[in-house]
Design a protein around this motif. Sequence first.
Motif, PDB file in Angstrom:
ATOM      1  N   UNK A 129       0.803  -1.238   0.000  1.00  0.00           N
ATOM      2  CA  UNK A 129       0.000   0.000   0.000  1.00  0.00           C
ATOM      3  C   UNK A 129       0.829   1.277   0.000  1.00  0.00           C
ATOM      4  N   UNK A 130       2.059   1.197   0.435  1.00  0.00           N
ATOM      5  CA  UNK A 130       2.904   2.388   0.498  1.00  0.00           C
ATOM      6  C   UNK A 130       3.821   2.510  -0.708  1.00  0.00           C
ATOM      7  N   UNK A 131       3.736   1.609  -1.643  1.00  0.00           N
ATOM      8  CA  UNK A 131       4.629   1.633  -2.791  1.00  0.00           C
ATOM      9  C   UNK A 131       4.340   2.852  -3.670  1.00  0.00           C
ATOM     10  N   UNK A 132       5.359   3.462  -4.244  1.00  0.00           N
ATOM     11  CA  UNK A 132       5.141   4.660  -5.083  1.00  0.00           C
ATOM     12  C   UNK A 132       4.300   4.383  -6.330  1.00  0.00           C
ATOM     13  N   UNK A 133       4.221   3.120  -6.719  1.00  0.00           N
ATOM     14  CA  UNK A 133       3.477   2.808  -7.952  1.00  0.00           C
ATOM     15  C   UNK A 133       2.033   2.425  -7.692  1.00  0.00           C
ATOM     16  N   UNK A 134       1.544   2.614  -6.449  1.00  0.00           N
ATOM     17  CA  UNK A 134       0.160   2.229  -6.134  1.00  0.00           C
ATOM     18  C   UNK A 134      -0.829   2.995  -7.003  1.00  0.00           C
ATOM     19  N   UNK A 156     -11.951   2.108  -8.452  1.00  0.00           N
ATOM     20  CA  UNK A 156     -10.498   2.255  -8.592  1.00  0.00           C
ATOM     21  C   UNK A 156     -10.134   3.653  -9.069  1.00  0.00           C
ATOM     22  N   UNK A 157     -10.861   4.158 -10.084  1.00  0.00           N
ATOM     23  CA  UNK A 157     -10.553   5.490 -10.620  1.00  0.00           C
ATOM     24  C   UNK A 157     -10.775   6.573  -9.568  1.00  0.00           C
ATOM     25  N   UNK A 158     -11.843   6.445  -8.807  1.00  0.00           N
ATOM     26  CA  UNK A 158     -12.120   7.475  -7.801  1.00  0.00           C
ATOM     27  C   UNK A 158     -11.101   7.440  -6.662  1.00  0.00           C
ATOM     28  N   UNK A 159     -10.532   6.267  -6.374  1.00  0.00           N
ATOM     29  CA  UNK A 159      -9.449   6.211  -5.384  1.00  0.00           C
ATOM     30  C   UNK A 159      -8.232   6.982  -5.888  1.00  0.00           C
ATOM     31  N   UNK A 160      -7.974   6.918  -7.188  1.00  0.00           N
ATOM     32  CA  UNK A 160      -6.856   7.682  -7.757  1.00  0.00           C
ATOM     33  C   UNK A 160      -7.096   9.173  -7.549  1.00  0.00           C
ATOM     34  N   UNK A 161      -8.325   9.640  -7.896  1.00  0.00           N
ATOM     35  CA  UNK A 161      -8.646  11.070  -7.805  1.00  0.00           C
ATOM     36  C   UNK A 161      -8.569  11.559  -6.369  1.00  0.00           C
ATOM     37  N   UNK A 162      -9.092  10.781  -5.445  1.00  0.00           N
ATOM     38  CA  UNK A 162      -9.233  11.251  -4.064  1.00  0.00           C
ATOM     39  C   UNK A 162      -8.001  10.967  -3.201  1.00  0.00           C
ATOM     40  N   UNK A 163      -7.287   9.847  -3.471  1.00  0.00           N
ATOM     41  CA  UNK A 163      -6.133   9.498  -2.645  1.00  0.00           C
ATOM     42  C   UNK A 163      -4.811   9.941  -3.263  1.00  0.00           C
ATOM     43  N   UNK A 164      -4.804  10.143  -4.596  1.00  0.00           N
ATOM     44  CA  UNK A 164      -3.564  10.520  -5.273  1.00  0.00           C
ATOM     45  C   UNK A 164      -3.851  11.641  -6.286  1.00  0.00           C
ATOM     46  N   UNK A 165      -4.342  12.765  -5.799  1.00  0.00           N
ATOM     47  CA  UNK A 165      -4.752  13.835  -6.726  1.00  0.00           C
ATOM     48  C   UNK A 165      -3.584  14.419  -7.531  1.00  0.00           C
TER      49      UNK A 165
END
Length: 920
Positions: free
Chosen positions: A400-405, A428-437
């Motif tokens: 979960x902490x990997x830079x490529x998550x 999955x897409x919304x996790x990208x937007x909200x956790x890795x903006x």
Amino acid sequence: MSCRQLIVICMAVGLVGCGSAALQTKGPRIAEAVSDLPEVNLPEVRMPPPTRGDVMAAYRRIYGTVPDARDNLAVGKRLADLEMQVGEENDVAGIADPYRAAIALYEELLSSESKDKHDEVIYQLARAHDVVGDAGAARSYLDRLITDYPDSQYAVEAHFRRGEMAFSAERYGAAAQDYAYVVDQGADSAYWRNSNYMLGWCRFKEGDLDLALASFFVVVGQVFGDSEVPERGAEELLDDVLRVSVLAATYLDGPKTLAQHMQRLDRPAWQHHVYERLALEYKTRERYLDSVATLETFIEENPLDRRAPVSHQRVIDVLIAADFPSEIRPRKEDFIARYGVRSEFWQVHGADARADYLPVLKTYLNELSRLNHNEAQASKLAADYLEAADYYEQFVATFPEDPTVAENLFLLGEVYTEADRHGDAVGAFQRVVREHPTYEKANEAGYAAVLGLTEVLATVDEVDRELWQRVRIDAQIEFAMTFPGDDRAAAVQADAANALFDLGQFDQSMQLASHLLRTHTDLDPKLARTALLIMGHGEFELGQFAAAEAAYRQLLGLPDVGESNAPVQEKLLAAIYKQAEEAEAAGSVDTAVDHYLRIANEAPGSELAAKGHYDAVAAIEGEERWGEAAALLAAFRSTYQGNELLADAPKRLADLYEKSGDVRSAAGELRGIAATDADTEVRRQALYRAGEMYLQIEDAGEARAAFEDYANTYAVPVDLSLEAMQHLDVLYARAGDESRRRHWLTRKIELADREGAAASDRMKYLAAEAQYVFAEDARRDFDAVTLSNPLKKSLQLKTTALKRTVAAFEKVTEYGVQQFATASNFQIADLYAALSVSVLDSARPAGLSEMELEQYEILLEEQAYPFEEQAIALHEINAQRSWSGVYDEWVQRSFAALKALNPGRFDREELEVSYVDSIR
């Protein structure tokens, strides 16, 4: 007596003086006195200790003079032991016959009166003879020791030494018995480990490999003990035991045998060494798959062993080295399944154990997720996409902490999208937007979430539709507001306005559209036109289809702004189609048909035009206007060739033609189905039905063609194949084509004969009927033969024709059909009667005198009489059928023939003779 006491004796003897007389006088008394003395601590004397030679000289002086036999034996034994030491040194020095003195002394000791410690003497003798290489003597002494002194302290070693000798002599069975004895005495013996080892070798040499392995594994277990590290100094032994164990396993079932032994040993901690050694052996021999099987057996037998992941990776390394690419991937997949985040192994072991293989797990997850993703994109199979998704999910959960998550989450969304699992993709897409903006593709993820929700919306139940529409609208607004600089933001916002309008939320829809126009001063004209279309679509949504049609026509008249009018055109067609549906629902079929067909005027060749035409056929068909429906469907087939709606058109047309009375057209359609349909059973039924229809319209040529195709193509079901042949029989008979008719008569007979006892009554009847035709042919041939002079020759021809004809009629009766049985019986009887008449009516030889002529006629009567009698007997058999209620034409004719042939005998009891016997 102790050694110290013996030394004192020797010294005392030395002080007395030289000579045997003195030894005989003084010696015994001194010896007796000393032997009774207790052990004492002598004061340290500063004098050189006696040499071994001194001691041996002293022992020699007193040996044989000590009155106590036991003491004398002890002196002699000690002296012999010292002689053995000297012999060992002489042996090293290369002196010839170094042990002669020791052996002679030991053998002398055996003859002493005292038997005390004879087992020690025998042991030393065996040892001495063994050292000098006299194996026979050594084995003889060992046998004596084992037999006479089974409880001796040397018994265990004696068995071991004898086993060694037997093994060297390749007497492996005898050696095994001695080694087994040593093993049975327990592990306290110094020879226990080696005996187990050698016992294993004996069993190996004798071919009992399983027992050999059992012994070898005892040695391995003893070398390791409770540790995973072998006993220091036993490395060479361990290596040899593992070497021979692996060799034995390869002769058996390899890893399977190994697993069985490890199970019996309760899977010891050292077992992985054996598996690894066997795997290495196979690999060295380039038996790569056996090496893999060995490691995999260890894994299967010990799935939770901490070494399992290492063994698993070795499997993959072996396959890579062997260049078996097709075998590698499944093992990597299995690696993840066995040791990944969802595995039992993961739950059982802690972070320290996982750390050993996490880098490998990460590599495999990355590799397989991408590989499966690529393959799924090629195969387009949902299952393949989901397999890739599973690896992406495991990567995110494991690291979960990997830079490529963020990248893996994005790819997870993509693969779910491609698998049509749009709901999962959105997550999955919304996790990208909200956790890795800050991720470089965060805007792409936001847009993909909108697209995914669009797909979800297309599949949800009506009950949940509004909820999902709201979710999608929220995602659209989130995307448009979060990434306003994205080129797609305006279009997404416009679509959200449309969606709100579709939900009946007119105010919100217009507010969103107004915001779009207000904040995007350079708004694309197409989007501006979209906003203006909302009102037009409202008419359609409210069910005002005529008004909607008028509105769309008005929109199509607007100036061209570079926007495709295809969607508006489609809506126009949909409005017309909806009007058709409304008319049909109201019972106005003709109006509905006009609307359906009118679509083609607006957009000829379009999908909706084809659907409208097809629905028009269904509407007419629903009114049972079969002819019109058929004509309309035929026109559809002509206009829309290749359309998927034409899949059942031939069958449907055949049905419509038949219902409308156009049997010929129906039959033609069926012939087409019989030639082209993919289903064999459909082709078969269509072909037979076509034949029936051609019969119905009396088209004999087409009927014959259809039934010949059927009979030559379909052997089953047998009953219909037979009926096709029967139709052909009748058709060719009507056409006067006797040659072709007889072909099908023969086919019917062959079919019945082939079916045998399984033949149906119908089949038997038609076969009997066909055979009767051939029998009649034979009868005609028989009738054509005339009796002429010379009578013998012509009579032979006649009787030959008789036999052929009788055989033909006999075969008719074999089918057991009463109608043809009585006919055949009559015909056979009539054949004999006809032959009798032919004989009597035959031409008389010329030139006979009156007396010769009279005698000739008597001879003719004698020739004709048996035939007449046979005919009477056969007619009587037919007449007897009347007793069972059978009184058909042929029975009646037999009665008539009997009256004509012999009226006087007609009323007597009928002959009890079987038909077959009667004609023989």
